[in-house]
Design a protein around this motif. Sequence first.
Motif, PDB file in Angstrom:
ATOM      1  N   THR A 150      64.821  35.752  68.274  1.00 52.95           N
ATOM      2  CA  THR A 150      64.085  35.528  67.026  1.00 52.95           C
ATOM      3  C   THR A 150      64.118  36.773  66.157  1.00 52.95           C
ATOM      4  O   THR A 150      64.314  36.702  64.938  1.00 52.95           O
ATOM      5  N   SER A 154      65.874  38.031  62.151  1.00 49.72           N
ATOM      6  CA  SER A 154      65.301  38.886  61.104  1.00 49.72           C
ATOM      7  C   SER A 154      66.223  40.064  60.814  1.00 49.72           C
ATOM      8  O   SER A 154      66.451  40.421  59.653  1.00 49.72           O
ATOM      9  N   ASP A 329      56.749  40.448  59.499  1.00 49.88           N
ATOM     10  CA  ASP A 329      56.858  40.299  60.951  1.00 49.88           C
ATOM     11  C   ASP A 329      55.840  41.148  61.703  1.00 49.88           C
ATOM     12  O   ASP A 329      55.248  40.701  62.692  1.00 49.88           O
ATOM     13  N   TYR A 333      52.096  38.369  59.664  1.00 53.00           N
ATOM     14  CA  TYR A 333      52.085  37.274  60.647  1.00 53.00           C
ATOM     15  C   TYR A 333      51.158  37.581  61.821  1.00 53.00           C
ATOM     16  O   TYR A 333      50.494  36.677  62.361  1.00 53.00           O
ATOM     17  N   SER A 345      56.547  27.515  61.873  1.00 54.21           N
ATOM     18  CA  SER A 345      57.713  27.728  61.011  1.00 54.21           C
ATOM     19  C   SER A 345      57.655  26.848  59.771  1.00 54.21           C
ATOM     20  O   SER A 345      57.946  27.299  58.656  1.00 54.21           O
ATOM     21  N   LYS A 348      55.159  28.149  57.273  1.00 57.62           N
ATOM     22  CA  LYS A 348      55.703  29.310  56.554  1.00 57.62           C
ATOM     23  C   LYS A 348      56.637  28.865  55.433  1.00 57.62           C
ATOM     24  O   LYS A 348      56.594  29.391  54.313  1.00 57.62           O
ATOM     25  N   MET A 593      59.704  34.000  53.707  1.00 56.87           N
ATOM     26  CA  MET A 593      58.958  33.006  54.483  1.00 56.87           C
ATOM     27  C   MET A 593      59.750  31.716  54.667  1.00 56.87           C
ATOM     28  O   MET A 593      59.582  31.015  55.663  1.00 56.87           O
ATOM     29  N   THR A 597      62.761  32.162  58.136  1.00 52.46           N
ATOM     30  CA  THR A 597      62.161  31.232  59.087  1.00 52.46           C
ATOM     31  C   THR A 597      63.068  30.027  59.306  1.00 52.46           C
ATOM     32  O   THR A 597      63.270  29.575  60.443  1.00 52.46           O
ATOM     33  N   GLU A 600      66.139  30.707  61.669  1.00 51.95           N
ATOM     34  CA  GLU A 600      65.813  30.675  63.094  1.00 51.95           C
ATOM     35  C   GLU A 600      65.409  29.273  63.534  1.00 51.95           C
ATOM     36  O   GLU A 600      65.745  28.823  64.638  1.00 51.95           O
TER      37      GLU A 600
END
Length: 698
Positions: A150, A154, A329, A333, A345, A348, A593, A597, A600
Amino acid sequence: MNPFQQNESKETLFSPVSTEETPPRLSSPAKKTPPKICGSNYPLSIAFIVVNEFCERFSYYGMKAVLTLYFLYFLHWNEDTSTSVYHAFSSLCYFTPILGAAIADSWLGKFKVLSLVGLCLIALGTGGIKPCVAAFGGDQFEEKHAEERTRYFSGFYLAINAGSLISTFITPMLRGDVQCFGEDCYALAFGVPGLLMVIALVVFAMGSKMYKKPPPEGNIVAQVVKCIWFAISNRFKNRSEDIPKRQHWLDWAAEKYPKQLIMDVKTLTRVLFLYIPLPMFWALLDQQGSRWTLQATKMNGNLGFFVLQPDQMQVLNPLLVLIFIPLFDLVIYRLISKCGINFTSLRKMAVGMVLACLAFAAAATVEIKINEMAPPQPGSQEILLQVLNLADDEVKLTVLGNNNNSLLADSIKSFQKTPHYSKIHLNTKSQDFYFHLKYHNLSIYTEHSVEERNWYSLIIREDGKSISSIMVKDMENETTYGMTAIRFINTLQENVNISLGTDISLNVGENYGVSAYRTVQRGEYPAVHCKTEDKDFSLNLGLLDFGASYLFVITNSTKQGLQAWKMEDIPANKVSIAWQLPQYALVTAGEVMFSVTGLEFSYSQAPSSMKSVLQAAWLLTVAIGNIIVLVVAQFSGLVQWAEFVLFSCLLLVVCLIFSIMGYYYIPIKSEDIQGPEDKQIPHMQGNMINLETKKTKL
């Protein structure tokens, strides 16, 4: 129908029994652990993937940064055509990943598409790279390192925006600060990103031996399409009430296709259904390089400590992404999680849509402010007229209509800088006007023709002991697009050649000759080289500001010698480009966001055999979003601020629809997705029967 398919209570499936003697097989050796980065759980191979993505994104975004202004300045297209072609190109770049994903998952595998197709064939390379590189990086992780995977996404997005940040700052400088063939150097601005593609290929190939390369699993795209088509057609053929219904419409493909494929297609279609509203977000986000850049050309880029070109404003997006990703991150969050809020997710992504709506509302506000401070525009059966008195004394002017009625009366001093244009109404689309000039004891009448919706300058000049006039059509103020437009009037008795830069020269005829307009970059011009037949001299033009149009009258007085009298035909852009900062901050926060998101999310929800397909479907939403912009730009007919409001409202409606869809969506956990290793049939030794215990749910 196979009767065994009706038995849904089986818990144990038996492998086939082999009666043939086979040589004993030793147990498979333990897999060699791939090298890690500094003792962490991150495979070393992802470093090459991330660096490759940095170079490839440098190339892509560097080229796109100057593309809109290339259409405007070099090809001389209008705003709508430039916007449409820009988004048509972007849409094509995001359509080709469907082809790239099909090739990757079906035949060559992600690694070969990246190295052979994507990076060697640049035209189709985007389609080969985009659906593969993110998923290929995710493939390097083991399932037990899901948290690191994850964070990889990013970091992957950070690499994208680091490349974008540097390229969107440098390539406009290569375009504007370097001259090629007397104009902006687009050849260099496009050539440097091309060189970075070569570097991307080299870096990616260097890590070849370290990559974990999942093999392709057949023509999965064709299998998915055929499975869906068979399920629909089979359901249509068996629509009788006597035939029992099935739990899911895809279960009607069970007569022909394996259960695992049907389960994978079910998962795929659930996610694809969720993707339906997403293109509208991309329709807004991708306008940073088109409509927002065009908006920046109507603003003043002088920030005091630095001067920004209109296409350099795009650098804010990747810069803010690099700031926002760790901020979200590591801080935002985590704070939300500590408050007990389940910030999934999909939630977001919905919040990201709302932020993009606010960004376009801010853009509409800025556009309204620009329009308020812009010069007046001539409408139907109207012209704008200014009078320049280049005689040595005052001149009284009266403009007469067809019935000798006075339309304009003014007294103009010698070399007086007229503060603004005067609006004159016409009886028809084109009309002849009579001008009554009083100079000393002389009374002179002249006639000139004009056409509606134009700007004109009436130039009054000495003609021996009398005076005469010249009518010149001026440049429309919206055609400069942030550049500076200049023209010259030569009062000397010999031609003047003016050098405005490398290979840029302008010839002005003798005896009040008027040059054509030339556009130049904003900046100081303290010593512009000029030349006549018998001597060279320099003129100080001073500051030429963003969006302004200037008139320079070359004169030779006994006291001051050769000089240029400067007049501002069209004032410089007054609204600072810094007012675009709020809209860039909002849309970038929304992008972090939504896009990070979603990247992933697409990987985590994809069946193992269809990860590149689902990544390509995610990118396909970007292509459709660009098509939306193309259609609106060509057919809406709205003024710019109204178009921004339209996009903001449309995304708000789409956000509500997406939120409802997301409320009923149940995410799939990684352990529920069957990997390739789960599909292998266990081997048999001798006459031993190998049993495999599974739980089966049809």
